[in-house]
Design an enzyme around this catalytic site. Sequence first.
Site, PDB file in Angstrom:
ATOM      1  N   SER A 255       0.844  -1.192   0.000  1.00 34.01           N
ATOM      2  CA  SER A 255       0.000   0.000   0.000  1.00 34.01           C
ATOM      3  C   SER A 255       0.879   1.241   0.000  1.00 34.01           C
ATOM      4  CB  SER A 255      -0.908   0.001   1.224  1.00 34.01           C
ATOM      5  OG  SER A 255      -0.110   0.173   2.374  1.00 34.01           O
ATOM      6  N   LYS A 256       0.221   2.388  -0.070  1.00 34.98           N
ATOM      7  CA  LYS A 256       0.933   3.656  -0.218  1.00 34.98           C
ATOM      8  C   LYS A 256       2.029   3.868   0.815  1.00 34.98           C
ATOM      9  CE  LYS A 256      -1.607   6.623  -3.170  1.00 34.98           C
ATOM     10  NZ  LYS A 256      -3.068   6.752  -3.163  1.00 34.98           N
ATOM     11  N   ARG A 257       1.842   3.303   2.027  1.00 37.45           N
ATOM     12  CA  ARG A 257       2.857   3.577   3.035  1.00 37.45           C
ATOM     13  C   ARG A 257       4.187   2.883   2.722  1.00 37.45           C
ATOM     14  NH1 ARG A 257       2.647   0.347   7.666  1.00 37.45           N
ATOM     15  NH2 ARG A 257       1.684  -1.666   7.224  1.00 37.45           N
ATOM     16  N   HIS A 258       4.160   1.967   1.744  1.00 30.94           N
ATOM     17  CA  HIS A 258       5.411   1.314   1.358  1.00 30.94           C
ATOM     18  C   HIS A 258       6.140   2.085   0.261  1.00 30.94           C
ATOM     19  CE1 HIS A 258       2.976  -2.185   2.907  1.00 30.94           C
ATOM     20  NE2 HIS A 258       4.022  -2.151   3.701  1.00 30.94           N
ATOM     21  N   GLY A 259       5.430   2.949  -0.418  1.00 32.13           N
ATOM     22  CA  GLY A 259       6.018   3.687  -1.540  1.00 32.13           C
ATOM     23  C   GLY A 259       4.977   3.812  -2.636  1.00 32.13           C
TER      24      GLY A 259
END
Length: 483
Positions: A255-259
Amino acid sequence: MSDKIITTRFAPSPTGFMHIGNLRTALYSYLLSKSQGGKFILRIEDTDQERHVEGAEDVIIDTLKMTGIDYDEGPGVGGEHGPYIQSQRLPIYKEYAEKLIASGHAYYCFCTPERLESLKDDKGIGGYDGHCRDLSPEEVKKNLEAGIPYVIRQKMPLTGTTSYVDHVYGEVTIDNSELRDQIMIKADGYPTYNFCHVIDDYLMGVTHVVRGNEYLTSTPKYCLLYDAFGWERPEYVHLPLLMGKDAEGNVSKLSKRHGAVSFQDLVKDGYLPEAIVNYIALLGWCPKDTNEEFFTMDELKKAFSMEGLSKSPAVFDYEKLKWFNSEYIKKLPAEVFAERAVPILSEVCADYINKEKLAELVHTRISAFCEIKDMVRFVTERLDMDSSLYTNKKNKTTPENCKEVLVDCLPILEGAESWDNDTLFTLLKEYAASKEKKAGAVMWAIRIAVARQGITPGGATELMEVFGKEETISRIKQAIEEL
Ligand code: GLU
């Protein structure tokens, strides 16, 4: 099924962006059919009108174009099974739903939203209780004539089990008693995914359904639909989730928190579509009898097979993607690289900077286009000078002897008749020889003075060419003053 031409499809819902996991699904589905000379269809699943995003189909179509996943049938391309956008197929779903009602595999449900709400527990969870399953034909007729809103539900068997064999996960079996009578056609006349994708897959001749494993356990319900119609079921290939790893090492759904997680964002960050495709091809699939990691699309089509699919979730590794990307960037012909790099350089560099030359220097040194601006910061600004950079053991340079070099070379460079790498190199070499200095020591002094940083893409004369005469002279003068 072996005598049929392998037909697969990609059936995304238009959400406005292409998640990398979805792109991988599209790729595997495409490769499965193309590895066997089959057909690949694009179908847009837009029956969830509330979630509809303007222009989202274009994102899907553009992504497939950019990645070289070309479909034989679909929006814009046409084909014998169209239309390929579900919202344009509503009468088809209605017709097939009515067939199931007639054969006793589906029924009209007139329950009010309030009644359905009352079946839920305090957590909002609760299924349908089958209230309208056994309404008499007269009651149904009366309700329909009275215009009472209805949905159409699938009539699940109450006993027994339903199984199928998935190519990745093996046998999946579910107790029929656990299956709810799911809605096929909603009150607004739109079908649910659960129903219409089955109709479409059948009518479009899909032989292999490749998709994310979130559908693994609902697939028995879809199998029951095939059975109810008396149709041959397709084969199923469910793919494990793509995971991401956070800074603490915890692994969870990508998800977005990974990149960046969408194809568009990765491209914006400077990743090449070919590198992205190559990398994600290996995220959950492994070629047979080779350790080769580099694959063009044509090579993937030859090498792909279902046996190489893994059911363990793959972790998306941005470092590995970067590595792939740097390898792909290195392989780009100089002019192709320049075409992309020069506009980026033009955004940050002054007019007199030789961007073509600068592009040449950064070409082999970046792993993504987004790194360019940072790499050329020493060109776009004059960095704070650290005079210890003049000290170099190998060339025996010190701030003092570098100053001497700079003072000597200033008039030589000012007098240079042309400003290209060869001329500059010759001038500096001649100077070094005349003073019995090592050419390396002279180059070191000039490079540091001009770049004002230790590690640079390119040597002294290449950098001088990038800066042009005026800026080079000005930087050398500044360096002399500072020394
Ligand atoms: N529209 C569904 C999705 O995007 C497709 C699932 C399938 O391939 O059957 O998740």
